[in-house]
Design an enzyme around this catalytic site. Structure first.
Site, PDB file in Angstrom:
ATOM      1  N   LYS A  13      32.440  16.803  28.464  1.00  0.00           N
ATOM      2  CA  LYS A  13      32.144  18.152  28.185  1.00  0.00           C
ATOM      3  C   LYS A  13      30.505  18.390  28.275  1.00  0.00           C
ATOM      4  O   LYS A  13      30.100  19.087  28.794  1.00  0.00           O
ATOM      5  CB  LYS A  13      32.287  18.226  26.474  1.00  0.00           C
ATOM      6  CG  LYS A  13      33.826  18.238  26.028  1.00  0.00           C
ATOM      7  CD  LYS A  13      33.739  18.379  24.560  1.00  0.00           C
ATOM      8  CE  LYS A  13      33.292  17.635  23.753  1.00  0.00           C
ATOM      9  NZ  LYS A  13      34.083  16.230  23.664  1.00  0.00           N
ATOM     10  N   ARG A  89      34.274  21.275  15.507  1.00  0.00           N
ATOM     11  CA  ARG A  89      35.028  20.010  15.798  1.00  0.00           C
ATOM     12  C   ARG A  89      36.060  20.228  14.471  1.00  0.00           C
ATOM     13  O   ARG A  89      36.995  19.156  14.254  1.00  0.00           O
ATOM     14  CB  ARG A  89      34.324  18.858  15.718  1.00  0.00           C
ATOM     15  CG  ARG A  89      33.989  18.273  16.616  1.00  0.00           C
ATOM     16  CD  ARG A  89      33.164  17.134  16.712  1.00  0.00           C
ATOM     17  NE  ARG A  89      32.870  16.167  17.532  1.00  0.00           N
ATOM     18  CZ  ARG A  89      32.120  15.976  18.422  1.00  0.00           C
ATOM     19  NH1 ARG A  89      31.380  16.705  18.715  1.00  0.00           N
ATOM     20  NH2 ARG A  89      32.131  14.987  19.451  1.00  0.00           N
ATOM     21  N   ARG A 123      29.433   4.624  29.929  1.00  0.00           N
ATOM     22  CA  ARG A 123      28.622   5.517  29.922  1.00  0.00           C
ATOM     23  C   ARG A 123      27.101   5.112  29.508  1.00  0.00           C
ATOM     24  O   ARG A 123      26.864   4.389  28.536  1.00  0.00           O
ATOM     25  CB  ARG A 123      29.018   6.728  28.895  1.00  0.00           C
ATOM     26  CG  ARG A 123      28.104   8.013  28.723  1.00  0.00           C
ATOM     27  CD  ARG A 123      29.019   9.180  28.390  1.00  0.00           C
ATOM     28  NE  ARG A 123      28.960   9.015  26.790  1.00  0.00           N
ATOM     29  CZ  ARG A 123      29.360   9.962  26.036  1.00  0.00           C
ATOM     30  NH1 ARG A 123      29.933  11.310  26.576  1.00  0.00           N
ATOM     31  NH2 ARG A 123      29.622   9.973  24.627  1.00  0.00           N
ATOM     32  N   ARG A 155      25.016   4.329  24.093  1.00  0.00           N
ATOM     33  CA  ARG A 155      24.880   5.014  22.833  1.00  0.00           C
ATOM     34  C   ARG A 155      25.820   3.950  22.024  1.00  0.00           C
ATOM     35  O   ARG A 155      26.740   3.491  22.497  1.00  0.00           O
ATOM     36  CB  ARG A 155      25.868   6.458  22.922  1.00  0.00           C
ATOM     37  CG  ARG A 155      24.871   7.504  23.114  1.00  0.00           C
ATOM     38  CD  ARG A 155      25.600   8.650  23.566  1.00  0.00           C
ATOM     39  NE  ARG A 155      26.689   9.007  22.268  1.00  0.00           N
ATOM     40  CZ  ARG A 155      27.160  10.204  22.288  1.00  0.00           C
ATOM     41  NH1 ARG A 155      27.120  10.969  23.366  1.00  0.00           N
ATOM     42  NH2 ARG A 155      28.117  10.351  21.219  1.00  0.00           N
ATOM     43  N   ARG A 166      36.470   7.353  16.789  1.00  0.00           N
ATOM     44  CA  ARG A 166      36.401   8.808  17.238  1.00  0.00           C
ATOM     45  C   ARG A 166      37.641   9.360  17.914  1.00  0.00           C
ATOM     46  O   ARG A 166      37.702  10.484  17.413  1.00  0.00           O
ATOM     47  CB  ARG A 166      35.151   8.580  18.454  1.00  0.00           C
ATOM     48  CG  ARG A 166      33.898   8.247  17.686  1.00  0.00           C
ATOM     49  CD  ARG A 166      32.591   8.019  18.749  1.00  0.00           C
ATOM     50  NE  ARG A 166      32.250   9.357  19.662  1.00  0.00           N
ATOM     51  CZ  ARG A 166      31.677   9.009  20.751  1.00  0.00           C
ATOM     52  NH1 ARG A 166      31.610   7.861  21.326  1.00  0.00           N
ATOM     53  NH2 ARG A 166      31.316  10.258  21.316  1.00  0.00           N
TER      54      ARG A 166
END
Ligand code: AMP
Length: 209
Positions: A13, A89, A123, A155, A166
């Site tokens: 996204k 969300r 990532r 992160r 998550r």
């Protein structure tokens, strides 16, 4: 053009919102980025949100998130349109959004859990300009941003145990939005496992219809 990018964490996204907002000259509104920035600035709400919620893979409460987005959408750069990356969300967030603004399309970027875990654990993001790197978009020099030479970081919520939480939260609280928007005729699905340029082309084809 007001768009929502929906889909599990790590489905692309942010990467797509970065590129498509530049192409369509509309604002990129990432609630996750807003929370990270507030925490980095030492803002009390931001630090609390990190320690109690997003650092553990949980959602920040609706009242806080909705309030932030309402203020953000009033800003000048959202006048021509925006991409909401990571909002709504939950169903209450979607209902609150409906009351304040019209949405043209909800783009659901789909990927399997396997691909997501692989992408998120690799990532990296630039501390300065926030550009995202990963398996498919490696930096030219390891650990250094191609654009601004900033340091790349991993992160905290991209570690495997937090990622699993998550994904659980996504399935329980965010996935119902797919039906919510489908029933309103706004949902469009793209395959998030395609190459980045293909996904971008698929989204632009929807947005330019
Ligand atoms: P993201 O960068 O979109 O993956 O968001 C990082 C984290 O910020 C999420 O795991 C949540 O804890 C929090 N967050 C971002 N957007 C929302 C939202 N719309 N509602 C609640 N929490 C959010």
């Amino acid at each position: 053009m007001n768009l929502i990018f929906l889909g599990p964490p790590g489905t692309g996204k942010g990467t797509q919102a970065e590129r498509i907002s530049a192409e369509l000259k509309i604002a990129h509104v990432s609630t996750g980025e807003m929370f990270r920035q507030l925490a980095n600035e030492g803002n009390q709400l931001g630090v609390e949100a990190r320690d109690k919620y997003w650092g553990k893979g949980n959602l920040v409460p609706d009242e806080i998130t909705i309030g932030l987005v309402k203020e953000r959408l009033k800003k000048e750069d959202c006048r021509n349109g925006f991409i909401l990356d990571g909002f709504p969300r939950t169903i209450p967030q979607a209902e609150a959004l409906e009351k304040i603004i019209n949405i043209n399309y909800v783009i659901d970027i789909e990927s399997t859990d396997e691909i997501i875990i692989q992408r998120l654990t690799s990532r990296r993001q630039c501390v300065n300009c926030k550009k995202i790197y990963g398996i498919n978009v490696p930096p030219k020099l390891e650990g250094i941003c191609d654009v601004c030479q900033g340091k790349l970081y991993h992160r905290d919520d991209d570690k495997e145990d937090v990622i699993k939480e998550r994904l659980r939260v996504y399935n329980a609280q965010t996935k119902p939005l797919i039906e919510f928007y489908k029933s309103k005729g706004l949902l469009r699905i793209v395959n998030g496992e395609n190459p980045i340029e293909q996904i971008k082309a698929d989204i632009l084809a929807i947005a330019k219809k």
